[in-house]
Enzyme design. Sequence first.
Site, PDB file in Angstrom:
ATOM      1  N   CYS A 116      -0.437   4.130   2.115  1.00  0.00           N
ATOM      2  CA  CYS A 116      -0.208   3.950   3.556  1.00  0.00           C
ATOM      3  C   CYS A 116       1.260   4.197   3.915  1.00  0.00           C
ATOM      4  O   CYS A 116       1.557   4.839   4.915  1.00  0.00           O
ATOM      5  CB  CYS A 116      -0.542   2.527   4.009  1.00  0.00           C
ATOM      6  N   ASP A 117       2.159   3.640   3.130  1.00  0.00           N
ATOM      7  CA  ASP A 117       3.561   3.561   3.558  1.00  0.00           C
ATOM      8  C   ASP A 117       4.541   4.397   2.739  1.00  0.00           C
ATOM      9  O   ASP A 117       5.718   4.496   3.105  1.00  0.00           O
ATOM     10  CB  ASP A 117       4.021   2.091   3.532  1.00  0.00           C
ATOM     11  N   CYS A 175       0.836  -1.208   0.000  1.00  0.00           N
ATOM     12  CA  CYS A 175       0.000   0.000   0.000  1.00  0.00           C
ATOM     13  C   CYS A 175       0.869   1.256   0.000  1.00  0.00           C
ATOM     14  O   CYS A 175       1.386   1.662   1.046  1.00  0.00           O
ATOM     15  CB  CYS A 175      -0.942  -0.010   1.203  1.00  0.00           C
TER      16      CYS A 175
END
Length: 337
Positions: free
Chosen positions: A158-159, A155
């Site tokens: 997300c990261d 992701c």
Amino acid sequence: MSLFKKMDLNEDEAVKQPKGESEKVKCLIIGSGPAGYTAAIYAARANLSPVLYEGLQPGGQLTTTTEVENFPGYPEGITGPEMMDDFKKQARRFGTDIRFGLATGSDLTAPPFKITIDNSKVIEAESLIIATGATAKYLGLESERKYMGSGVSACATCDGFFYKNQDVAVVGGGDTAAEEALYLSGICRRVYLIIRKDHMRASKVLQERVFNQDNISVFFEHITREIVGEDGVVTGVLLVNSKGEEVLLDITGFFVAIGHTPNSSIFKEYLERDEVGYIKTKVGSTHTNVEGVFACGDVMDPVYRQAVTAAGTGCMAAIDSERYLASRKVASLVSKS
Ligand code: NDP
């Protein structure tokens, strides 16, 4: 990672027949990610006495993420497991009955809907909220497993931020990979996009954007042989091309974007799904094709797949469920009079 796989029984393993003890509930929620817990908070506050089964991976996909920085309300960020713990506490505070257990079979012929838990107990639910999520596909390399959460991610939204001004690689040739590469190109110094074929599957618009982005380098006809690391962190990726030649790229982040599998197979006999397996819902709602059965979160969302959108549809599912139950109550009163 094997845990994720197990979360959704494959088509052959899915069992329909309920056996063993049974219990009646007003509102059953399956899944314990942001969608499931948000549905639980709303359903509990609406006096639906929800029972929630957590599934094989309590807390869902977020428990595999390190820091969550894009969920509103956490200005300093929070770890995925901590955030899911907060969701759970909030759901419990209003009386949600949260239980361990995996939904292993379903009979959605008519209400009450019968859901088999752990191949034994049967829950008969007047309304059902499916929040079983989706499972990111991985390449299946040992090194990928080893560096999960410390260099390997599925992701970018997300990261990606953790790799600011660093070099990263994305594997995959579909829309997700193209979007992830474009997203990362705005944060990272260089993005290598690794595609196993000689062309991309992504839409032409996204492809053009990828090819026009100066800091994205596309490697067609390359497959990932190994993710390389040192002292527990990723330092590179070893590729091999169609001629058998090896290429080692220096990277610190490796993003897998080869698709997701929605955890919907146990409902396949009853619910309309798209070709990938995402449960279809009526536009602007969480209603499935079976009245009284609602779907929310990543199991019905092939496009956004964010914690905050999952939570939003979880709220919608609880409201849809409450209205459905209220309409049935009215209908039964009318039929009795
Ligand atoms: P897709 O299934 O469309 O693409 C997966 C990609 O990963 C393909 O290029 C595939 O290669 C590659 N791949 C699969 N397995 C491997 C492997 N083992 N090694 C290397 N490469 C592999 O998945 P997406 O997640 O990209 O998209 C899913 C759906 O969601 C699609 O319908 C897509 O259009 C949609 N979507 C739409 C978006 C939008 O409209 N903005 C954004 C994101 C997704 P190959 O081509 O060789 O099979």
